[in-house]
Design a protein around this motif. Sequence first.
Motif, PDB file in Angstrom:
ATOM      1  N   GLY A 306       1.222  -1.928  -0.009  1.00  0.00           N
ATOM      2  CA  GLY A 306       0.027  -0.170   0.238  1.00  0.00           C
ATOM      3  C   GLY A 306       0.879   1.198  -0.071  1.00  0.00           C
ATOM      4  N   ASP A 329      -7.826   2.842  -1.264  1.00  0.00           N
ATOM      5  CA  ASP A 329      -7.603   1.980  -2.625  1.00  0.00           C
ATOM      6  C   ASP A 329      -8.742   2.068  -3.489  1.00  0.00           C
ATOM      7  OD1 ASP A 329      -5.353   1.102  -2.018  1.00  0.00           O
ATOM      8  OD2 ASP A 329      -6.094  -0.662  -1.792  1.00  0.00           O
ATOM      9  N   SER A 374      -7.268  -9.074  -0.824  1.00  0.00           N
ATOM     10  CA  SER A 374      -7.528  -8.333   0.127  1.00  0.00           C
ATOM     11  C   SER A 374      -8.473  -9.186   1.452  1.00  0.00           C
ATOM     12  CB  SER A 374      -8.240  -6.854   0.028  1.00  0.00           C
ATOM     13  OG  SER A 374      -8.057  -5.922  -0.930  1.00  0.00           O
ATOM     14  N   SER A 383      -4.427  -3.137   2.961  1.00  0.00           N
ATOM     15  CA  SER A 383      -4.543  -2.710   0.963  1.00  0.00           C
ATOM     16  C   SER A 383      -4.451  -4.881   1.055  1.00  0.00           C
ATOM     17  CB  SER A 383      -3.906  -1.553   0.514  1.00  0.00           C
ATOM     18  OG  SER A 383      -2.692  -2.232   0.778  1.00  0.00           O
TER      19      SER A 383
END
Length: 750
Positions: A306, A329, A374, A383
Amino acid sequence: MFQFHRRINVEQERLTLNLGDHVRLLHFGTTLPPLGAGWEVEAALSFFDGNCLLLLRNQTQTALWLCDAHNRLISGDDPRTADYLEARLIETPINADRHILSEILAVCYLNMGNSESFFETLLASDLFGDVYGSHTLFILAHIALQLGRIDELEAVFGKSQAPSDVKTALLQAYLGRQAADRGDFAAGHAYLALAFASDVPLPDWAAVFLDHCAIYDRSPVCDWVPSVLRDEIGLFSKVIKAFFRGEPAAFEKGRYPLATLACHWVKQFRVVRATEDQKTLIATAKSCGLSPVFIAALCDGPNGVGHAMQSSLPQLPHLSYDYSFRIRDIACGIKAGGKPVLCPFSGSVQVCKDTLDEHVFLHRHNGQAVVIMSERTINYAPSDQIWVFPESEVLITSEIRPKGDVDFSRTLVRVVQHFEAVQDYLNTPERTIMLAESAMGHIGHYIWNIISGWSPLFEMVDPESLDIITTYNNCHFFGGVSALYQKECEQAGKVVKLNTDLDLFRLMLEHKSTLYSVRNCHVSEDLAGRIVRFCDTQLAADFKNAVRRFCDSDGPILMITLRTGNRSWETQTEGYIQIINALAQHYPNLRVIIDGLNAAADGTSTALPMSVQDEEAIATAIIAGCPNVQIWNSIGCSIFESLLLCCHCDAFIAPIGAGLAKVRWIANKPGVGFSNRTFLAPDHLNGYLYSYFRENQVPMRYIGREHIRDMDDGPSGMKDRANFDVDWTVIYDEIRHIVENIRDARLRPD
């Protein structure tokens, strides 16, 4: 004695029985209850005294209806039905008719719950002679399992006239089920896998238990795996790899359940935990052709990927409060036209539009495929955490709870079950945007992780850019996203209410959607205000006025929370009485609200092992022990009523648990929390959860663990659920300090 009818004509809501010299008609909805969905009449016995017995089945249950000559109905779980059948059985010679009648009686006793005495009668053998039919064999084995008398199963099976391979497979299935029930998933896995190796029809539950054991058996695949299973796993692997290469794929079902094949295949994968085994990770990266940029990001911790994408993501508005990587995200994905991913093969940030399931994305690069998942764990909202490379049979994870194999197996099952629709979805380039509110029946997790993500999301993206928002008809609180964010949902393309996550999967395929499941871990002031306002609309004016009158006092309003079952204060009844009476001597106008379990809303349940009745008994004793204090007992009230009371209190005393989500994350009140020694350890996140993850959080105080005495080891040795005890004076000193500060603030001039 009686006539047995196996083929029965049911038409136009009526049952026709040909009785030789006449025909008897039984009407559903008048004489008989209407047949529900899935129920069928399997057999009927018409007795010469005019009575008629019907045996009905659906996929999981059996029922009996006894209708007398005057069309009066007696259900099969009524003792009168059993008495009648026993009398007929005694009158019937040992022949085929007697065998049929005994099987029906077995069902009757099973439905009545009188399995133990009936099992004893069956074992005596004088009821049947020396044979058991196939249906009776199933019933006997099921009863033996219920009674924990599995050692007698072999004797029962030995008396059956069924072929030896049938008896062996059934016995293995029941032994596997018993092993699973006692938590020995490895043994259950082995027994049930062997049962399915034979080409013998097994009960429907056998597949369910085999799938369950295959998932929870964490031991490696062993030599006991039957050759038939190995062959089917090999075929399954070929089909799945072809699918991920983008080739046409079809799967023909064999003997084993699909979930078992998926689980076994994925168990063969090389699993690498990136943050713990970097040497293996680097070697794996070379063999799979992975980018050094991707590997470096993986080695940077659970959110390393992330962080690595940050500079390449679309610019988002700045918010005054925190939100999760998942929300970032999703917002970037909506703006960019697809989920941003760090491509494992190129090391660059690319856009992924294909979703295989909730939290599961498929990314392809130059003919190579990776499934990106995820984290499903509800407590966190990071993330991407799991990368699966089907062709190489490698799974890499940076997640905190490494169960990516289970989640990937689950996805494979759904994909194969919907192969044609999934391949059509992947061959269609255009995508709609779908946002999903997950189902969650736990109030703490619902507030913290499920509904909390929508406020920051709607601040960062235009609701009109969303094609579909989904929510569920149950398992949510406060009306769900469609009620709390009504205006925003109306601006989106449409809102769809679902019953199951399978409905969500099929809707995603139907609308060719990129699916984002909203997860977060920060509660904003905006969300808290929306929940309070929604609860207010659900309450009667009389209730709101009564609460205002009760709280119209110059004394403090104290909320105390009861808890039973686990993590409970052993002497809470006496302790709360002492605390309340001691406070009342300093604050004569003290008001007390007793908080605890609420009535379930929309099919939710936050505390299944706990008891409203136990809490009611404690509340009654506390009220009786504090005759000079006005006390409001809210045990069993609605969640809406409970939230209003939380907002009206000044401070609280509570054992740490989900109930604090109301008074801390929504009402934002100060108070005293306490629990067992494990929960109060300095590094235990859940013990101090309610002091964080909320915008503008008011501080609370905790009882030091040196004052706590654990009273047991918790259920099944789970020490974080142990019950405990603490001297009431320790709690009193802390709450007195808080109440004094509240009073001083009220007296302080503006």
